[in-house]
Design an enzyme around this catalytic site. Structure first.
Site, short mmCIF file in Angstrom:
data_model
loop_
_atom_site.label_atom_id
_atom_site.label_comp_id
_atom_site.label_asym_id
_atom_site.label_seq_id
_atom_site.Cartn_x
_atom_site.Cartn_y
_atom_site.Cartn_z
N TRP A 193 -15.82 16.10 3.80
CA TRP A 193 -17.25 16.40 3.96
C TRP A 193 -17.75 16.98 2.64
O TRP A 193 -16.97 17.09 1.69
CB TRP A 193 -17.47 17.36 5.13
CG TRP A 193 -18.79 17.06 5.80
CD1 TRP A 193 -19.96 17.72 5.62
CD2 TRP A 193 -19.05 15.99 6.72
NE1 TRP A 193 -20.95 17.12 6.38
CE2 TRP A 193 -20.42 16.06 7.05
CE3 TRP A 193 -18.27 14.98 7.29
CZ2 TRP A 193 -21.02 15.16 7.93
CZ3 TRP A 193 -18.87 14.09 8.16
CH2 TRP A 193 -20.23 14.19 8.47
N ASP A 194 -19.02 17.36 2.60
CA ASP A 194 -19.50 17.87 1.31
C ASP A 194 -19.10 19.32 1.06
O ASP A 194 -19.46 19.91 0.06
CB ASP A 194 -21.01 17.63 1.09
CG ASP A 194 -21.89 18.24 2.16
OD1 ASP A 194 -21.35 18.92 3.06
OD2 ASP A 194 -23.12 18.05 2.10
N TRP A 195 -18.32 19.88 1.97
CA TRP A 195 -17.71 21.20 1.76
C TRP A 195 -16.23 21.19 2.09
O TRP A 195 -15.60 22.24 2.13
CB TRP A 195 -18.41 22.27 2.60
CG TRP A 195 -18.84 21.74 3.95
CD1 TRP A 195 -20.11 21.43 4.32
CD2 TRP A 195 -18.00 21.38 5.06
NE1 TRP A 195 -20.13 20.91 5.60
CE2 TRP A 195 -18.85 20.86 6.07
CE3 TRP A 195 -16.64 21.43 5.31
CZ2 TRP A 195 -18.37 20.41 7.31
CZ3 TRP A 195 -16.16 20.98 6.54
CH2 TRP A 195 -17.02 20.47 7.52
N ASN A 459 -25.31 15.17 15.37
CA ASN A 459 -25.84 15.84 14.18
C ASN A 459 -26.50 14.81 13.25
O ASN A 459 -25.80 13.96 12.69
CB ASN A 459 -24.73 16.55 13.42
CG ASN A 459 -25.19 17.05 12.06
OD1 ASN A 459 -25.93 18.02 11.97
ND2 ASN A 459 -24.79 16.37 10.99
N GLU A 460 -27.82 14.87 13.16
CA GLU A 460 -28.59 14.16 12.13
C GLU A 460 -28.60 12.64 12.23
O GLU A 460 -29.05 11.97 11.31
CB GLU A 460 -28.13 14.59 10.72
CG GLU A 460 -28.42 16.05 10.42
CD GLU A 460 -28.00 16.54 9.04
OE1 GLU A 460 -27.24 15.83 8.36
OE2 GLU A 460 -28.45 17.63 8.64
N GLU A 557 -30.76 24.14 10.52
CA GLU A 557 -29.93 24.05 9.31
C GLU A 557 -30.79 24.30 8.09
O GLU A 557 -31.87 23.71 7.97
CB GLU A 557 -29.31 22.65 9.15
CG GLU A 557 -28.02 22.42 9.88
CD GLU A 557 -27.31 21.15 9.40
OE1 GLU A 557 -27.49 20.75 8.23
OE2 GLU A 557 -26.59 20.57 10.22
#
Ligand SMILES: *[C@@H]1O[C@H](CO)[C@@H](O)[C@H](O)[C@H]1NC(C)=O
Ligand SMILES: *[C@@H]1O[C@H](CO)[C@@H](O)[C@H](O)[C@H]1NC(C)=O
Ligand SMILES: *[C@@H]1O[C@H](CO)[C@@H](O)[C@H](O)[C@H]1NC(C)=O
Ligand SMILES: *[C@@H]1O[C@H](CO)[C@@H](O)[C@H](O)[C@H]1NC(C)=O
Ligand SMILES: *[C@@H]1O[C@H](CO)[C@@H](O)[C@H](O)[C@H]1NC(C)=O
Ligand SMILES: *[C@@H]1O[C@H](CO)[C@@H](O)[C@H](O)[C@H]1NC(C)=O
Ligand SMILES: *[C@@H]1O[C@H](CO)[C@@H](O)[C@H](O)[C@H]1NC(C)=O
Ligand SMILES: *[C@@H]1O[C@H](CO)[C@@H](O)[C@H](O)[C@H]1NC(C)=O
Ligand SMILES: *[C@@H]1O[C@H](CO)[C@@H](O)[C@H](O)[C@H]1NC(C)=O
Length: 881
Positions: A193-195, A459-460, A557
């Site tokens: 993921w981006d983290w 989510n999204e 968020e």
């Protein structure tokens, strides 16, 4: 397919009364054999667990989080592993009518052999699998799970989906992840993921056991309390499921008792052969006042012990107990005067509540490391920071039972996403069937928890589809919309509404709620400020300018990145890595341009670190990213908090602020306020202040300084506002203005005070550059708000700011340590860091305007004054110049 379920909250230990009736359970937790695809590696591996953990425990690999090991160990996820065990049956097999092999969770794709007979396949880590092994169990048995790499399975599934693409195919290269995760029902962020890193694990990640029974067996029981407002009484709906193997009907009675509420009811039941569901409604004694469950900061989390006893023919007694909490939840979506659209807020027990909190991601790439201690530490930090809510994000997992039990106990409201995130998904029948089983199972497993206040479909994904994140072929848009509605509206939503009427459902986050449904399940702009929730990110504009932020109904968020502290990074890096532009620093950053964005944001208001010592400069930069993040999220959150009671330009009535993100999955830069391991970043201390029950919010609008009073109290309060003008060059305030008392209404944000900045400066005889404001609220009941502050210029332009010498005198008082601080000058962003000593301070990252200040340290493990003195490092802003 009927799915057998585990009981929630409590043990389901059927009591064996006669040797012929009841259930015997035999656990297969513990050591199994793990073998690589070609047999070159064979090792013991714990169940529950995964291949990575087994290799680590055997010393065959290093810490997977160390440096670049996420790439070095990619081969582990690409191989096809086998788990096997041989065991002697502790049961006299001939005595039992039915024997099941039960997996609470298999990660993810496997075919299962029992005594060399294939008994089934698995392909969804969120499903409980039960296999009938009555006819094949012997005295000595073997079980083998032949796993297929999740990565190769996802690729195969994607390839087989030939009619149209289901994007995204692969994550952005900066994430160094695997492709097609949307084709496998597995923790979506495990492919990166981006983290977070890419560690697509394989293994048996939850409990596994054998259950043998005669006559009948209780598969699960679940319940939900409902308030009947007409009759003004609570009803408890209880559902239990039995597997009846007796050919004759089994009769008996069931007694449900809640002693504290003087409630006891007995029903006669008769169970026919086969799978049977028993539904009962228990009326709670009206003469006893039921104490409701409240979110943290709003009341107690009272729960009641309940027992449920089945006394069945043949002396079969099955007893269970559980904790029952009573609360109601409503999602209020109704017109607001002066504003187009609909409101979007939660009423708990009839009381409107502003959701203050954050977003939860998996606490580790390897779930076997997430112990109840890890969960307790993180969730305690949630309430310690005055939060009352968490969103369990759709790219992770349905958390362990323990997680929700702790949220119940601590009063944390949970917004639970279904596990689909930031992608489009297939909607073929096989995929839908798997998701349907998953949803039914998870709703049953979790619905008794009062902490869960809403289900959200994904989510999204609505935003991704309608705002065209994946540049899809317009010819296919209709198909994608149809698939979307099929999955989230026609399947997930229908199953949730059928299985649980005790909390609301929205199809996505962000969504327009009722408006999305009115538009058929997808809205043309799911991120509207007039409906539902929004997600908002902007790294380019100056975050100190509140005009950047959306005056939305609910912001689920938003956030900014920072680096975790050096003591956390040190554990997974080596000397060469310790600079902001090292290969390591770039490698750990999974958000494109993230490291640059942090400095871009920092430069608006701060000088960048100047030290010529490279290590010092790295540490100072880490500190500065934390200062920047904390200050950005503070400004943004305070904007949402003060937008609670007003409509400006048709917008407002904000009733939720959940910043991205609470916790970290590994040691890397991210939006988190808690580091991997639980250490509080500066933002978490800021959150503790900005989420306080009584808060003064200050901001400027066209050179006028305003203060709003924001209250989460249940009663009106009379508060006095003190505003102080300080000069950077003196520890004595230049002037102190006391105003009020003002009535701050319960649950409101109200303007209290405004004054042209010019006049305030006059009172202190100073300039924007030489002065700073602090302010706080106090009430008659001696309740104080945190002291808030407002910068009149960027600290980089401050005039008169001196290098502060800050000393700390540490003394021990019982389990806590007292830090008496003394400063030689006004010091912004004072940061106390005790390295890797686990614990937290009562406050940190503050503006020190007085000569002395006392702060407490709460250790999480025993430590000493000496150890603290040796580890303590105090930094304030001027130290990095
Ligand atoms: C077995 O598989 C491993 C990992 O894929 C590989 O490194 C190794 O060369 C293989 N060994 C044999 C004997 O094929
Ligand atoms: C793993 O199994 C899949 C499916 O059988 C196969 O396509 C793939 O080549 C296997 N991978 C390895 C490394 O053996
Ligand atoms: C198992 O149970 C059967 C039937 O009750 C009995 O005949 C047999 O002796 C038992 N065996 C053992 C090892 O207890
Ligand atoms: C399982 O089957 C394999 C091959 O079919 C055979 O070699 C092996 O002995 C069998 N094992 C057991 C326990 O029956
Ligand atoms: C919460 O619990 C405490 C201690 O049991 C009790 O004194 C208090 O009245 C309770 N508060 C509410 C609002 O029920
Ligand atoms: C409720 O149940 C728990 C767990 O079984 C037990 O520890 C506790 O003492 C019980 N409380 C009351 C009031 O009976
Ligand atoms: C606030 O103070 C005023 C005057 O001191 C008093 O009349 C009023 O009752 C107080 N209100 C509350 C909510 O305490
Ligand atoms: C205000 O500041 C000016 C310039 O520093 C100084 O001359 C003047 O005496 C100050 N006035 C007061 C009231 O402190
Ligand atoms: C530190 O605090 C202790 C206890 O309050 C006090 O006795 C001592 O003098 C202080 N030391 C210094 C250096 O201030």
């Amino acid at each position: 397919m009927r799915v057998h379920l585990l009981l929630l909250l409590t043990m389901c230990s059927a009591v064996l009364v006669a040797s012929v009736a009841g259930t015997r359970s035999y656990s297969l937790r513990g050591e199994w054999r793990v073998r690589s695809g070609n047999g070159s590696l064979e090792l013991p591996g714990m169940v529950p667990g995964c291949v990575h953990s087994a290799l680590l425990q055997q010393g065959l690999i290093q810490d997977p989080y160390y440096r670049f090991n996420d790439l070095n160990y990619r081969w582990i996820s690409l191989d096809n592993w086998t788990y096997s065990i041989e065991f002697k049956t502790p049961l006299n097999i001939s005595k039992w009518q039915k024997v099941n092999l039960i997996f609470e969770g298999v990660d993810t794709v496997s075919s299962i052999l029992f005594n060399n007979v294939t008994i089934g396949k698995t392909d969804n880590m969120f499903i409980r699998y039960s296999f009938d092994i009555t006819s094949i169990i012997r005295d000595v048995n073997s079980i083998e799970l032949h796993f297929q790499s999740a990565v190769s399975y996802a690729a195969q599934q994607s390839k087989a989906h030939t009619r149209y693409e289901v994007p995204p195919n692969c994550p952005p290269p900066v994430q160094k992840g695997e492709c097609h995760v949307n084709f496998i029902r597995k923790e979506q962020c495990s492919f990166s993921w981006d983290w977070g890193p890419s560690f697509p694990t394989q293994g048996i990640w939850k409990d596994v056991r054998i259950e043998a029974f005669n006559i009948c067996h209780l598969n699960y029981f679940t319940f939900s309390p409902k308030y009947d407002s007409t009759a003004q009484e609570w009803n408890l709906e209880i559902e239990s499921s039995f597997d009846v193997v007796s050919s004759k009907p089994v009769g008996g009675r069931v007694t449900i008792a809640i002693p504290k509420l003087q409630t006891e009811q007995t029903y006669n039941i008769e169970l026919q052969h086969g799978e049977r569901i028993v539904e009962l409604v228990v009326k709670i004694n009206k003469n006893i006042a039921v104490e409701t469950w409240w979110p943290h900061g709003h009341g107690n989390q009272t729960g009641y012990n309940m027992t449920i006893l089945f006394e069945l023919d043949g002396g079969l007694n099955i007893e269970n107990s559980a904790k029952v909490y009573f609360r109601t939840v409503e999602l209020v979506e109704e017109p607001i005067k002066g504003s187009p659209g609909l409101s979007f807020y939660f009423r708990i027990n009839g009381f409107p509540i502003f959701l203050k909190g954050s977003n939860w991601i998996p606490a580790d790439s390897f779930q076997d490391r997430v112990t109840s201690d890890v969960l307790r530490l993180l969730l305690q930090s949630v309430v310690d920071a005055n939060m009352n809510a968490l969103r369990v994000w759709g790219g992770g997992i349905y958390e362990q039972d323990e997680f929700y039990a702790l949220c119940d106990e601590l009063g944390i409201m949970v917004w639970q996403d279904f596990l689909f995130a930031s992608a489009l998904y297939p909607a073929d029948q096989r995929f839908l069937d798997s998701v349907r089983t998953e949803v039914v199972h998870q709703v049953r497993r979790l619905k008794s928890h009062p902490s869960i206040i809403i289900w959200s479909g994904n989510n999204e994904n609505e935003a991704a589809l309608m705002m065209d994140w994946f540049l899809i072929n317009p010819l296919h848009l209709k198909i994608y919309i149809k698939d979307y509605v099929t999955l989230y509206v026609k399947n997930i939503r229908e199953l949730v509404l059928a299985g649980d009427t005790s909390r609301p459902f929205i199809p996505s986050s962000p969504t327009n709620g009722a408006q999305t449904m009115a538009e058929g399940g997808v809205s043309h702009n799911p991120n509207s400020n007039h409906y539902g929730d929004v997600h908002f990110y902007n790294y380019i504009c100056d975050c100190w300018n509140w005009m950047v932020f959306p005056k939305a109904r609910f912001v689920s968020e938003y956030g900014y990145q920072s680096w975790p502290s050096f003591s956390t990074l040190e554990k997974v890096s080596s000397k060469n890595d310790w600079s902001y532009n090292s290969k390591f620093s770039l490698h750990r950053q999974h958000h494109k341009g993230g490291n640059k964005e942090m400095l871009h944001q920092a430069k608006f208001h701060f000088k960048l670190p100047q030290s010529t010592d490279p290590l010092r400069k790295f540490k100072d930069t880490i500190y500065l990213t934390q200062v920047t993040q904390a200050q950005c999220v503070k400004t943004e959150t305070e904007f949402y908090l003060r937008s609670r009671s007003e409509i400006v330009g048709g917008k407002g009535h904000s009733m939720g602020a959940l910043y991205w993100q609470l916790n970290d999955i590994w040691q890397a830069p991210s939006w988190a306020s808690l580091e991997y391991g639980g250490k509080w970043k500066m933002l978490h201390y800021f959150a503790q202040r900005f989420f306080a029950p009584l808060l003064p919010v200050g901001f400027e609008d066209r050179d006028v300084f305003h203060v709003y009073g924001v209250s989460d109290l249940h009663t009106d309060c009379n508060a006095t506002l003190t505003v102080r003008v300080h000069t950077w060059s003196s520890l004595e305030p230049l002037c102190s203005l006391v105003m009020g008392p003002f009535v701050i209404k319960a649950g409101q944000a109200v303007p209290l005070y405004k004054e042209p900045v010019r006049k305030l400066l006059g009172c202190g005889n100073c300039t924007r550059k030489s002065c700073v404001l602090s302010f706080y609220l106090s009430t008659e009941r001696k309740l104080f708000s945190p002291t808030n502050y407002h910068f009149l210029s960027s600290p980089k332009d401050a005039v008169g700011l001196l290098k502060a010498q800050i000393t700390a005198n540490i003394t021990q008082q019982g389990d806590t340590f007292v830090f008496d601080l003394e400063t030689s000058a006004v010091a912004p962003f004072v940061w106390l860091d005790v390295g890797s000593i686990p614990g937290r301070f009562s406050d940190n990252g503050f503006l020190m305007t007085e000569k002395t200040r006392t702060v407490l340290f709460y250790p999480w493990k025993p430590t000493s004054k000496r150890e603290l003195e040796q580890s303590l490092h105090v930094t304030s802003l001027t130290d990095i110049y």
